[in-house]
Scaffold this active site. Structure first.
Site, PDB file in Angstrom:
ATOM      1  N   ASP A  59      -9.149  -8.291  -1.977  1.00 18.13           N
ATOM      2  CA  ASP A  59      -8.541  -6.986  -2.250  1.00 18.13           C
ATOM      3  C   ASP A  59      -7.780  -7.117  -3.558  1.00 18.13           C
ATOM      4  O   ASP A  59      -6.558  -7.245  -3.576  1.00 18.13           O
ATOM      5  CB  ASP A  59      -7.612  -6.570  -1.110  1.00 18.13           C
ATOM      6  CG  ASP A  59      -7.079  -5.147  -1.281  1.00 18.13           C
ATOM      7  OD1 ASP A  59      -7.455  -4.492  -2.269  1.00 18.13           O
ATOM      8  OD2 ASP A  59      -6.280  -4.702  -0.444  1.00 18.13           O
TER       9      ASP A  59
ATOM     10  N   GLN B 185       0.827  -1.200   0.000  1.00 25.89           N
ATOM     11  CA  GLN B 185       0.000   0.000   0.000  1.00 25.89           C
ATOM     12  C   GLN B 185       0.867   1.257   0.000  1.00 25.89           C
ATOM     13  O   GLN B 185       1.851   1.355   0.741  1.00 25.89           O
ATOM     14  CB  GLN B 185      -0.922   0.007   1.226  1.00 25.89           C
ATOM     15  CG  GLN B 185      -1.979  -1.073   1.211  1.00 25.89           C
ATOM     16  CD  GLN B 185      -3.097  -0.800   0.209  1.00 25.89           C
ATOM     17  OE1 GLN B 185      -3.167   0.236  -0.409  1.00 25.89           O
ATOM     18  NE2 GLN B 185      -3.981  -1.779   0.053  1.00 25.89           N
TER      19      GLN B 185
ATOM     20  N   CYS C 281      -9.969  -0.108  -4.373  1.00 21.93           N
ATOM     21  CA  CYS C 281      -9.515   1.277  -4.541  1.00 21.93           C
ATOM     22  C   CYS C 281     -10.161   1.912  -5.764  1.00 21.93           C
ATOM     23  O   CYS C 281      -9.998   3.106  -6.007  1.00 21.93           O
ATOM     24  CB  CYS C 281      -7.995   1.337  -4.664  1.00 21.93           C
ATOM     25  SG  CYS C 281      -7.329   0.553  -6.156  1.00 21.93           S
TER      26      CYS C 281
END
EC number: 2.1.1.35
Length: 489
Positions: free
Chosen positions: A408, A308, A436
């Site tokens: 994710d 990240q 995202c």
């Protein structure tokens, strides 16, 4: 003649009469005056006139440093002019619209939760307030810089790409003013630019055809350790000349002007076409890995592994995933996240067991190291399918444990096989989906997870229903964020 005139009118309408993404002021004059001028000449004349106009604008603004810096900021960080509280309001409204779009798509697919419908609740009502980023400026732990000509014509400029007025030229603009980039990253980029400009080797221009120098990647951690990765196109250079270049780079950053960057790791890597086998990273000097502390874990990060971009906000994200997913000692997690496995590993102390399902290459090796170093014994990597996991769990005779899927995915989204495995596994009653980009491929994945079963197809299990959506701001000043969504059956 009438048909020709009508054709010219349509061509003129679709040529340049549209708003620009960087929000510059519109050209003076009425659009209809532009159309009448276009109709008097040929299409070739129109194109020539447009190119001349672009060259004139470029010449006038090439020395205007502030002009290019502002345009780059508007392109990369479109919310940079707003204070942070206003940025979060803009993002929240955008997420509401995304959820409204998702709701429309789900209704068209025949999906709907009768309980929610009876209460007249909408998906946007499930959206929680933002979890803000603890760090607003200079939060990036990784920056990727390109190499090409700048607005002043210098072909050895290190920065971010920006299109010219007419879009026919692409420039590199030095990004030292951007609010998300830490000073250390800018320092390495400026030093590498100094190396390029003192080098006698050919210029890196014309990157579309394969210039010599392609990209500079800078990674840092909380302790200030810095990894620089230089990616190049070998072109027709001999191995001997390439070795000379790598030695010059090494000397520049270790004992030359670049030594002030105090690099912890220095890598080079040859760029190869996508259809060819990836070339390895070549360590020129320093340590082979970066290490980061996050939620009490020491995480290993290889040069090519995903992590990240905002470490402080990543801690908020991982905590939010655990809370939204209601992870407890009876929870078994099937982790389909990409990256170094940090999301699942951060939940290991709270959960019964973690099966990481999608790690490969350097990311997998990083995750194994992280688990071993931190004494995590209830985590394991598994490259099989969900059925194999279920067989393994049934043999353990711990039927009281609940099964949760954690997703994710990368920007490419989930594969059809993963979607089918999750849908068709009846034991999975909770699904935490982190995105995202809560649009595009993520929307398609969610629709497949929530649509009614199709007995004649591959989706046989009971559909999931969205229950919560918690946004976490990982990218201040931009429109992006991470959305943590809880689905249940």
């Amino acid at each position: 003649m009438a048909n020709q005139r009508s054709f010219l009118l349509r061509m003129a309408l679709f040529s340049k009469v549209r708003a620009l993404s960087w929000d510059v002021s519109k050209p003076k004059g009425c659009p209809w005056a532009f159309l009448s001028t276009a109709c008097e000449g040929s299409i070739t004349d129109m194109v020539t006139e447009e190119k001349q106009r672009e060259r004139t604008n470029l010449k006038e603004s090439s020395q205007n440093h502030d002009f290019w810096r502002e345009r780059l900021a508007d392109q990369m960080l479109p919310l940079w002019r707003l204070n942070y509280e206003e940025q979060l309001k803009v993002k929240l409204e955008s997420l509401k619209k995304n959820l409204e779009t998702l709701e429309i798509r789900l209704r068209k697919s025949g999906t709907g939760d009768p309980k929610l419908a009876a209460k007249s609740e909408k998906l946007s009502s499930l959206l929680h307030p933002f979890m803000p980023s603890p760090v607003v400026d200079g939060y990036r732990n990784k920056s990727s810089f390109s190499i090409n000509q700048g607005p002043d014509g210098n072909p050895k400029t290190v920065g971010y790409y920006l299109k010219s007025w007419g879009g026919s030229n692409i420039f590199c603009i030095q990004p030292s003013h951007l609010k998300d980039i830490p000073e250390k990253h800018n320092q390495v980029a400026q030093c590498f630019e100094a190396f390029l400009r003192q080098s006698t080797l050919g210029s890196p221009i014309d990157s579309w055809k394969g210039g010599l120098w392609h990209e500079l990647i800078v990674r840092t951690n909380f302790l200030g350790h810095t990894m620089a990765i230089i990616i190049f196109n070998p072109q027709e250079l001999s191995q001997e000349k390439l070795c000379v270049q790598t030695e010059e780079i090494k000397k520049f950053f270790l004992t030359g002007p670049g030594a002030l960057c105090d690099l912890t790791s220095l890598y080079v890597k040859e760029r190869t076409p996508r259809h060819q086998q990836l070339t390895p990273f070549q360590l020129l000097a320093g340590e082979p890995y970066l290490f980061e502390e996050i939620l009490g874990l020491k995480v290993r990060i290889s040069p090519g592994a995903f992590f990240q971009l905002n470490t402080s906000a990543a801690e908020v994200l991982y905590q939010t995933v655990g809370e939204v997913g209601q992870v407890d000692p009876n929870t078994v997690i099937l982790d389909f996240s990409h990256g170094t496995g940090a999301t699942g590993l951060s939940l290991a102390q709270q959960a019964s067991q973690i099966f990481s399902m999608s790690l490969v290459g350097q990311a997998l090796e990083d995750a194994k190291w992280t688990a071993a170093f931190n004494g995590i014994t209830n985590w394991e990597s598994h490259r099989g399918n969900v059925k194999e996991i279920m067989l393994q769990l049934s043999e353990s005779q711990e039927d009281s444990r609940s099964l949760m899927a954690l997703v994710d995915p990368s920007q490419c989204g989930l594969s059809n096989r993963v979607v089918q495995d999750i849908r068709n596994c009846k034991a999975i009653q909770r699904l935490v989906f982190v995105s995202c980009r809560p649009y595009g491929k993520s929307i398609e994945n969610i629709i497949e997870l929530c649509r009614p079963p199709n007995p004649d197809g591959n989706l046989l299990g009971e559909p999931f229903v969205l229950r919560q959506a918690v946004p976490v701001d990982m990218f201040p000043h931009s429109h992006q964020c991470e959305l943590v969504m809880l689905f249940t059956r």
